[in-house]
Design an enzyme around this catalytic site. Structure first.
Site, PDB file in Angstrom:
ATOM      1  N   ARG A  85       0.844  -1.188   0.000  1.00 54.27           N
ATOM      2  CA  ARG A  85       0.000   0.000   0.000  1.00 54.27           C
ATOM      3  C   ARG A  85       0.885   1.246   0.000  1.00 54.27           C
ATOM      4  O   ARG A  85       2.057   1.195   0.346  1.00 54.27           O
ATOM      5  CB  ARG A  85      -0.904  -0.004   1.225  1.00 54.27           C
ATOM      6  CG  ARG A  85      -1.938  -1.115   1.187  1.00 54.27           C
ATOM      7  CD  ARG A  85      -2.774  -1.177   2.441  1.00 54.27           C
ATOM      8  NE  ARG A  85      -3.330   0.119   2.774  1.00 54.27           N
ATOM      9  CZ  ARG A  85      -3.333   0.624   4.010  1.00 54.27           C
ATOM     10  NH1 ARG A  85      -2.821  -0.037   5.026  1.00 54.27           N
ATOM     11  NH2 ARG A  85      -3.864   1.810   4.235  1.00 54.27           N
ATOM     12  N   SER A  99       0.543   3.819   1.956  1.00 55.68           N
ATOM     13  CA  SER A  99       0.613   4.521   3.240  1.00 55.68           C
ATOM     14  C   SER A  99       2.063   4.638   3.696  1.00 55.68           C
ATOM     15  O   SER A  99       2.925   3.846   3.305  1.00 55.68           O
ATOM     16  CB  SER A  99      -0.203   3.783   4.304  1.00 55.68           C
ATOM     17  OG  SER A  99       0.464   2.594   4.701  1.00 55.68           O
ATOM     18  N   LYS A 103      -2.052  -7.050  10.325  1.00 59.54           N
ATOM     19  CA  LYS A 103      -3.407  -6.581  10.643  1.00 59.54           C
ATOM     20  C   LYS A 103      -4.244  -6.397   9.389  1.00 59.54           C
ATOM     21  O   LYS A 103      -5.471  -6.410   9.440  1.00 59.54           O
ATOM     22  CB  LYS A 103      -3.363  -5.291  11.452  1.00 59.54           C
ATOM     23  CG  LYS A 103      -2.903  -4.079  10.659  1.00 59.54           C
ATOM     24  CD  LYS A 103      -2.950  -2.813  11.490  1.00 59.54           C
ATOM     25  CE  LYS A 103      -2.464  -1.623  10.713  1.00 59.54           C
ATOM     26  NZ  LYS A 103      -3.144  -1.358   9.468  1.00 59.54           N
ATOM     27  N   ASP A 104      -3.625  -6.253   8.228  1.00 57.98           N
ATOM     28  CA  ASP A 104      -4.341  -6.056   6.971  1.00 57.98           C
ATOM     29  C   ASP A 104      -4.565  -7.352   6.192  1.00 57.98           C
ATOM     30  O   ASP A 104      -5.258  -7.339   5.177  1.00 57.98           O
ATOM     31  CB  ASP A 104      -3.564  -5.086   6.063  1.00 57.98           C
ATOM     32  CG  ASP A 104      -3.462  -3.694   6.642  1.00 57.98           C
ATOM     33  OD1 ASP A 104      -4.370  -3.308   7.407  1.00 57.98           O
ATOM     34  OD2 ASP A 104      -2.481  -2.993   6.339  1.00 57.98           O
TER      35      ASP A 104
END
Length: 113
Positions: free
Chosen positions: A15, A17, A87-88
């Site tokens: 990602r 982020s 967590k993703d």
């Protein structure tokens, strides 16, 4: 005349982020240190989960919302590996995907609550 083989190249995707980029760069650097004869590049994508952060996760399709586009890119051969924060990661991975490695964890008591 000697012909030099081109360096093999692997692209790691994650990602876009800031946290995902830091994690992906750490994985890239660790792989490059272990395999100096291979080139490791990065690719960062904005996913459906990044676009819609106002609705409840269960209404949008669960954790796969943060990983699906990346998994499609890997399965289509556009990138070679994905780097995710656990967590993703959905509990069930798509066919053709597997968790192939995990970095050593940092000290978990180093946090602010």
């Amino acid at each position: 005349m000697t012909t030099e083989k081109p360096r093999r190249k692997f692209t790691l995707a994650s990602r876009a982020s800031q946290l995902a980029q830091v994690q992906t760069n750490a994985v890239r650097d660790a792989l490059a240190a272990l395999h100096p004869d291979i080139e490791f590049a990065t690719s960062f994508m904005t996913t459906g989960g990044d676009h819609n952060q106002s609705q409840a996760l269960y209404l949008l399709g669960g954790k796969a919302l943060w990983t699906k586009e990346l998994e499609v890119a890997m399965l289509e051969g556009k990138v070679d590996m994905l780097v995710h924060c656990f967590k993703d990661v959905p509990t069930t991975l798509p066919d053709g995907c597997e968790i192939a490695g995990v970095l050593e964890r940092e000290d978990p008591v180093d946090c602010l609550v």
